[in-house]
Motif scaffolding. Structure first.
Motif, PDB file in Angstrom:
ATOM      1  N   THR A  69       0.842  -1.190   0.000  1.00 30.00           N
ATOM      2  CA  THR A  69       0.000   0.000   0.000  1.00 30.00           C
ATOM      3  C   THR A  69       0.876   1.239   0.000  1.00 30.00           C
ATOM      4  O   THR A  69       2.044   1.199   0.375  1.00 30.00           O
ATOM      5  CB  THR A  69      -0.937   0.018   1.225  1.00 30.00           C
ATOM      6  N   ILE A  70       0.288   2.337  -0.391  1.00 31.83           N
ATOM      7  CA  ILE A  70       1.012   3.590  -0.398  1.00 31.83           C
ATOM      8  C   ILE A  70       0.764   4.321   0.911  1.00 31.83           C
ATOM      9  O   ILE A  70      -0.245   4.092   1.576  1.00 31.83           O
ATOM     10  CB  ILE A  70       0.620   4.462  -1.604  1.00 31.83           C
ATOM     11  N   THR A  71       1.687   5.208   1.260  1.00 36.70           N
ATOM     12  CA  THR A  71       1.555   5.967   2.504  1.00 36.70           C
ATOM     13  C   THR A  71       0.488   7.043   2.339  1.00 36.70           C
ATOM     14  O   THR A  71       0.096   7.376   1.218  1.00 36.70           O
ATOM     15  CB  THR A  71       2.891   6.629   2.879  1.00 36.70           C
TER      16      THR A  71
ATOM     17  N   LYS B  74      -8.726   2.798   0.165  1.00 36.28           N
ATOM     18  CA  LYS B  74      -7.587   1.897   0.410  1.00 36.28           C
ATOM     19  C   LYS B  74      -7.743   0.568  -0.324  1.00 36.28           C
ATOM     20  O   LYS B  74      -7.384  -0.485   0.174  1.00 36.28           O
ATOM     21  CB  LYS B  74      -7.410   1.629   1.908  1.00 36.28           C
ATOM     22  N   ARG B  75      -8.270   0.640  -1.551  1.00 41.26           N
ATOM     23  CA  ARG B  75      -8.488  -0.584  -2.322  1.00 41.26           C
ATOM     24  C   ARG B  75      -7.574  -0.673  -3.537  1.00 41.26           C
ATOM     25  O   ARG B  75      -7.922  -1.302  -4.526  1.00 41.26           O
ATOM     26  CB  ARG B  75      -9.945  -0.668  -2.770  1.00 41.26           C
ATOM     27  N   VAL B  76      -6.427  -0.032  -3.482  1.00 43.35           N
ATOM     28  CA  VAL B  76      -5.525  -0.073  -4.631  1.00 43.35           C
ATOM     29  C   VAL B  76      -4.240  -0.811  -4.278  1.00 43.35           C
ATOM     30  O   VAL B  76      -3.801  -0.820  -3.145  1.00 43.35           O
ATOM     31  CB  VAL B  76      -5.179   1.347  -5.141  1.00 43.35           C
TER      32      VAL B  76
ATOM     33  N   LEU C 288      -2.140   0.771  -9.608  1.00 40.14           N
ATOM     34  CA  LEU C 288      -1.694   2.136  -9.869  1.00 40.14           C
ATOM     35  C   LEU C 288      -0.775   2.207 -11.083  1.00 40.14           C
ATOM     36  O   LEU C 288      -0.855   3.137 -11.877  1.00 40.14           O
ATOM     37  CB  LEU C 288      -1.017   2.717  -8.631  1.00 40.14           C
ATOM     38  N   LYS C 289       0.067   1.208 -11.257  1.00 43.13           N
ATOM     39  CA  LYS C 289       0.928   1.178 -12.448  1.00 43.13           C
ATOM     40  C   LYS C 289       0.068   0.968 -13.700  1.00 43.13           C
ATOM     41  O   LYS C 289       0.357   1.506 -14.765  1.00 43.13           O
ATOM     42  CB  LYS C 289       2.005   0.117 -12.305  1.00 43.13           C
ATOM     43  N   GLY C 290      -1.012   0.212 -13.562  1.00 45.09           N
ATOM     44  CA  GLY C 290      -1.952   0.051 -14.676  1.00 45.09           C
ATOM     45  C   GLY C 290      -2.615   1.370 -15.032  1.00 45.09           C
ATOM     46  O   GLY C 290      -2.806   1.672 -16.217  1.00 45.09           O
TER      47      GLY C 290
ATOM     48  N   HIS D 182       6.969   7.317  -9.691  1.00 45.94           N
ATOM     49  CA  HIS D 182       7.303   5.932  -9.339  1.00 45.94           C
ATOM     50  C   HIS D 182       6.039   5.100  -9.120  1.00 45.94           C
ATOM     51  O   HIS D 182       5.915   3.982  -9.627  1.00 45.94           O
ATOM     52  CB  HIS D 182       8.182   5.900  -8.088  1.00 45.94           C
ATOM     53  N   ILE D 183       5.089   5.651  -8.367  1.00 44.48           N
ATOM     54  CA  ILE D 183       3.851   4.920  -8.065  1.00 44.48           C
ATOM     55  C   ILE D 183       3.113   4.559  -9.353  1.00 44.48           C
ATOM     56  O   ILE D 183       2.585   3.458  -9.492  1.00 44.48           O
ATOM     57  CB  ILE D 183       2.939   5.759  -7.144  1.00 44.48           C
TER      58      ILE D 183
END
Length: 87
Positions: free
Chosen positions: A9-11, A49-51, A56-58, A81-82
């Motif tokens: 997950t991302i911050t 918070k479902r990613v 995200l790269k998609g 980057h994300i």
């Protein structure tokens, strides 16, 4: 084989940066309706918070192939980057 980073997950800070970038992107692309729909859905998924990093790269790949300008004053190295822009 599944990518071990796919479930990372991302911050909260990265989340805020990413949402600001996506919203700015819509504005910079003349409020393109299709882009706005993608961004609205993506922002909802991020906030809930479902990613995953793969998701995200998609989104990043979709944005690049969408034929829009992906540059923005808010495109930080973290956001790039994300979204996989610098992979």
């Amino acid at each position: 084989m599944r990518n071990p980073c796919s479930n990372i997950t991302i911050t909260d800070n990265q989340e805020s940066e990413l949402i600001a970038y996506l919203n700015d992107l819509v504005k910079k692309n003349n409020d393109n309706i299709a882009l706005r729909n993608i961004v609205e859905t993506t922002v909802q998924e991020i906030k809930q918070k479902r990613v995953s990093m793969d998701f995200l790269k998609g989104i990043g790949s979709a944005l690049m192939s969408f034929g829009i300008s992906i540059t923005s004053n808010l495109l930080t190295p973290s956001v790039a980057h994300i979204l996989g822009f610098n992979s």
